[in-house]
Design a protein around this motif. Structure first.
Motif, PDB file in Angstrom:
ATOM      1  N   SER A  44       3.901   6.209  -1.436  1.00 48.85           N
ATOM      2  CA  SER A  44       3.165   5.207  -0.680  1.00 48.85           C
ATOM      3  C   SER A  44       3.893   3.882  -0.806  1.00 48.85           C
ATOM      4  O   SER A  44       4.669   3.668  -1.744  1.00 48.85           O
ATOM      5  CB  SER A  44       1.725   5.085  -1.188  1.00 48.85           C
ATOM      6  OG  SER A  44       1.051   4.029  -0.535  1.00 48.85           O
ATOM      7  N   GLY A  50      -2.964   4.989   1.028  1.00 43.03           N
ATOM      8  CA  GLY A  50      -1.875   5.235   1.961  1.00 43.03           C
ATOM      9  C   GLY A  50      -0.879   6.270   1.493  1.00 43.03           C
ATOM     10  O   GLY A  50       0.265   6.277   1.957  1.00 43.03           O
ATOM     11  N   THR A  52       1.245   9.638   1.106  1.00 39.57           N
ATOM     12  CA  THR A  52       1.740  10.706   1.986  1.00 39.57           C
ATOM     13  C   THR A  52       2.377  11.786   1.128  1.00 39.57           C
ATOM     14  O   THR A  52       3.261  11.498   0.310  1.00 39.57           O
ATOM     15  CB  THR A  52       2.760  10.163   2.997  1.00 39.57           C
ATOM     16  OG1 THR A  52       2.153   9.134   3.775  1.00 39.57           O
ATOM     17  CG2 THR A  52       3.237  11.277   3.921  1.00 39.57           C
ATOM     18  N   ARG A 106       2.921  15.068  10.803  1.00 40.07           N
ATOM     19  CA  ARG A 106       1.825  14.417  10.121  1.00 40.07           C
ATOM     20  C   ARG A 106       0.663  14.202  11.091  1.00 40.07           C
ATOM     21  O   ARG A 106       0.855  14.252  12.311  1.00 40.07           O
ATOM     22  CB  ARG A 106       2.314  13.091   9.540  1.00 40.07           C
ATOM     23  CG  ARG A 106       3.316  13.291   8.411  1.00 40.07           C
ATOM     24  CD  ARG A 106       4.034  12.016   8.058  1.00 40.07           C
ATOM     25  NE  ARG A 106       4.953  11.609   9.116  1.00 40.07           N
ATOM     26  CZ  ARG A 106       5.783  10.580   9.018  1.00 40.07           C
ATOM     27  NH1 ARG A 106       5.803   9.868   7.906  1.00 40.07           N
ATOM     28  NH2 ARG A 106       6.582  10.260  10.015  1.00 40.07           N
ATOM     29  N   THR A 184       7.057   0.277   5.303  1.00 39.72           N
ATOM     30  CA  THR A 184       5.733   0.325   5.916  1.00 39.72           C
ATOM     31  C   THR A 184       5.796   0.381   7.433  1.00 39.72           C
ATOM     32  O   THR A 184       4.780   0.648   8.078  1.00 39.72           O
ATOM     33  CB  THR A 184       4.923  -0.909   5.509  1.00 39.72           C
ATOM     34  OG1 THR A 184       5.630  -2.092   5.926  1.00 39.72           O
ATOM     35  CG2 THR A 184       4.724  -0.961   4.014  1.00 39.72           C
ATOM     36  N   LEU A 187       4.795   3.805   8.783  1.00 39.89           N
ATOM     37  CA  LEU A 187       3.499   4.327   8.376  1.00 39.89           C
ATOM     38  C   LEU A 187       2.403   3.683   9.210  1.00 39.89           C
ATOM     39  O   LEU A 187       2.501   2.516   9.590  1.00 39.89           O
ATOM     40  CB  LEU A 187       3.255   4.045   6.890  1.00 39.89           C
ATOM     41  CG  LEU A 187       4.248   4.699   5.928  1.00 39.89           C
ATOM     42  CD1 LEU A 187       3.941   4.276   4.502  1.00 39.89           C
ATOM     43  CD2 LEU A 187       4.222   6.213   6.052  1.00 39.89           C
ATOM     44  N   GLU A 371      -3.984   6.975   9.804  1.00 36.61           N
ATOM     45  CA  GLU A 371      -3.480   8.034   8.930  1.00 36.61           C
ATOM     46  C   GLU A 371      -4.045   9.401   9.295  1.00 36.61           C
ATOM     47  O   GLU A 371      -3.354  10.409   9.222  1.00 36.61           O
ATOM     48  CB  GLU A 371      -3.825   7.705   7.474  1.00 36.61           C
ATOM     49  CG  GLU A 371      -3.165   6.439   6.953  1.00 36.61           C
ATOM     50  CD  GLU A 371      -3.606   6.128   5.537  1.00 36.61           C
ATOM     51  OE1 GLU A 371      -4.446   6.871   5.005  1.00 36.61           O
ATOM     52  OE2 GLU A 371      -3.100   5.148   4.971  1.00 36.61           O
TER      53      GLU A 371
END
Length: 656
Positions: A44, A50, A52, A106, A184, A187, A371
């Motif tokens: 993260s 957050g 992953t 994802r 970031t 993401l 997410e």
């Protein structure tokens, strides 16, 4: 380049290349751990939240993740219960070999966003400004601080134009980094609020809730605040007739009504990167109205069919929200309505807020910026109620993502006071009810001294913290795709009854049996009138339940009825060739009233006007003369000579 890794084992530095794969990075991370489970290894960009799972990124490079020199990655993992230490170095390579052949997407990469979101993502979004004649001292091809474009989330612009909330995409631009120099950037910036206890616990050091709880699995404290953005910025009702017909039931009975809004979403140019909901029709589900409320079932029985029928239209329609009435006449003057919803009372009651949260939670919006692949909802709530002038006004709202999360966590319930939301009590499930953990809930307000005070929201708090205002109105230049509002509305027994006899009678009045394909039928006015009558949502929805139209032909009917240009001579051609249309036209012909027969009465002259004089004289002479040939009767419609005593013609079948 140098990448820093921070985990519970410490901080480590690795010298890697931009082309280094995630599998190689996993090897290096596992070498710094003692007994980590490779399948739980997660990274993260934040110390908490957050995360992953690293195994879902196998096959990608550090450069594709947006990592650059000096970036700091936070690593979390769970320890293996019983595993051989010698197997740890070979586990990542085995995972890499099994995962390289398949690229696991994802959740946010699988999301299929709405076309309006795809369009707005491609827009620049900057707010252009003209040259300031007082302060700009440069040429026409230059710009300065006084005329350069503003960001779509500029607070001063929103304040000057009385825009209370940021649009959804302006909010995303505010959260998204301007450059991809940080990890970031790749993401998603959004995550849905979740106030439930994490089961199983990420730390794994105690039994699951309600047997145990720790700081790793319990939700954080909640501070209620007004949501700074909204998913829909404006509700546009295409025609006042839509509202007028909806409240017609209240005018006749005095009981409240509920309806689902059928429409579509488009970009809204009055708000930077805004979205508006366009209402084309209102579909009323089965309900029991009362003077001070109503009762209906959720989900409703016909929901799947109505949604599929709306999706068949072009452009595609959907259920975009709901509307209900709260109308109560003034006792002293029945021509005016009570002004019940105002700042000193409430705008939406606590029960209505919970209903809105339930509807929004059941209709999430696919988003590549979240997410989980979904975030928020575009379902709007419209209320028809009395305004300050005593007339009917339309108010539109959404509820915040906080109340949706609190509802899913079973934290709140409606109160007797409509302006107050009650917080439930915590329970361990000992009394047979569901276990419920309640984190601390606070809200801020300004006291009588103008100071901002933080107060506990238990046992209750004002509903206004949960509301998001949405503007509404009617367009100046309306261009609806549903043109007619004449057919009786569904589920109004005793007030407006739908029947197939009504449909057949109207088809005969429009001479629909005589309408053919555009290359053979030149009566453009007749074709246009038929197309306008078919462009009625209530008619289309009723024909879907009549049993005369197949599912495929219903899709054709929906596309024809929602055609952008009904004046096109060929717009009806796809429908006229369907078997279902031929079936209903056959029934229309059979149910048509019989034409009046020729006789001595006054009505016979109307029929005789369409018959050539020589044929009429021959027919009258044959019926009045004697002899063998006088028994033949000439049909006044097709001129065939009939030599029988029957009442119908042998050729055309019409009455003699």
């Amino acid at each position: 380049m140098l990448v820093r890794i921070r985990s519970k084992d410490g901080t480590f530095r690795f010298d890697v290349q931009p082309t280094t794969t995630v599998s190689e990075l996993a090897h290096k991370i596992l070498e710094t751990t003692s007994n980590a489970d490779p399948s739980t290894l997660a990274i993260s960009s934040q110390p908490r939240g957050g995360e992953t799972i690293l195994s879902t990124l196998i096959g990608r490079t550090l450069q594709s993740l947006g990592l650059r020199h000096g970036d700091l990655i936070f690593v979390s993992y769970q320890e293996q219960a019983s595993a051989s230490r010698s197997q740890e170095p070979t586990t990542p390579s085995a995972q890499a070999s099994s995962s390289t052949s398949r690229v696991t997407l994802r959740p946010w990469e699988k999301a299929e966003e709405h076309p309006v979101d795809v369009y707005l993502r491609k827009q620049d979004g900057m707010i252009s400004r003209p040259r300031d004649t007082r302060f700009c001292k440069h040429g026409t091809n230059a710009m300065c601080d006084y005329c350069m474009p503003l960001e779509p989330y500029d607070p001063k612009y929103h304040e000057e134009h009385s825009i209370k909330h940021l649009s959804y995409h302006a909010h995303l631009r505010k959260l998204t980094p301007k450059t991809s120099s940080s990890s970031t950037a790749s993401l998603p910036p959004l995550s849905e609020p979740d106030y439930r206890v994490k089961v199983p616990c990420p730390a794994g050091g105690h039994p699951n809730w309600p047997a145990g709880i720790c700081t790793a699995c319990q939700p954080s404290a909640i501070t209620l605040q007004s949501q700074p953005f909204r998913m829909v910025d404006h509700v546009e009702i295409q025609s006042p007739d839509i509202i007028d017909r909806f409240i017609g039931a209240w005018r006749k009975t005095g009981v409240q009504r509920f309806g689902w809004l059928i429409g579509r979403y488009e970009a809204y140019d009055k708000v930077p990167l805004g979205v508006k909901a366009i209402v084309e029709a209102i579909h009323e589900p089965p309900q029991e109205g009362e003077v001070d409320g109503l009762t209906l079932g959720i989900p409703w029985d016909d929901e799947a069919r109505v949604r599929a029928l709306a999706a068949s239209a072009r452009p595609e329609l959907s259920v975009i929200g709901y509307v209900f009435t709260d109308l109560d006449p003034v006792p002293d003057d029945r021509s005016k309505l009570q002004y019940k919803r105002h700042p000193n009372s409430f705008f939406l009651s606590s029960l209505e807020v919970l209903f809105a949260a339930h509807i929004q939670a059941a209709n999430p919006l696919p988003s590549r910026a979240a997410e989980s692949g979904v975030f928020g909802s575009r379902m709007v709530t419209c209320v028809l109620t009395g305004n300050e002038e005593g007339t009917i006004g339309v108010n539109a709202y959404q509820v915040s993502e906080q109340v949706v999360g609190m509802l899913q966590a079973d934290m709140i319930e409606a109160s007797v006071d409509p302006s107050i939301m009650r917080v439930k009590e915590e329970s361990r499930g000992d009394a047979g009810d569901n276990a419920r953990y309640l984190p601390d809930v606070f809200f801020r307000y300004r006291n009588e001294y103008g100071l901002e005070v933080k107060k506990s929201a238990k046992p209750a708090f004002p509903v206004e913290y949960l509301l998001v205002n949405v503007t509404n109105g009617f367009p100046q230049n309306s261009a609806p795709i549903i043109r007619s509002q004449q057919f009786p509305i569904e589920n109004r027994p005793g007030l407006e009854d739908q029947s197939i006899e009504l449909v057949l009678r109207r088809l005969n009045e429009l001479h629909a049996p005589d309408v053919g394909k555009s290359d053979a039928d030149r009566d453009a006015h007749r074709r246009l009138e038929l197309a306008k009558w078919l462009s009625d949502w209530h008619l289309i929805a009723f024909l879907g339940t009549s049993g005369l139209f197949s599912e495929a032909d219903m899709q054709v009917l929906a596309r024809v009825a929602s055609a952008p240009v009904l004046e096109d001579p060929q717009v009806l051609d796809p429908l006229l060739t369907t078997d279902s249309w031929q079936t209903i036209i056959t029934f229309a012909r059979e149910s048509a009233p019989p034409p009046q027969t020729t006789g001595s009465g006054p009505s016979s002259h109307l029929m005789d006007e369409d018959i050539p004089p020589e044929l009429l004289e021959g027919a009258m002479g044959a019926s009045g003369g004697g002899g063998g040939s006088s028994s033949a009767r000439v049909c006044p419609h097709c001129t065939f000579e009939n030599h029988h005593s029957g009442s119908d013609c042998d050729v055309c079948g019409l009455p003699l």
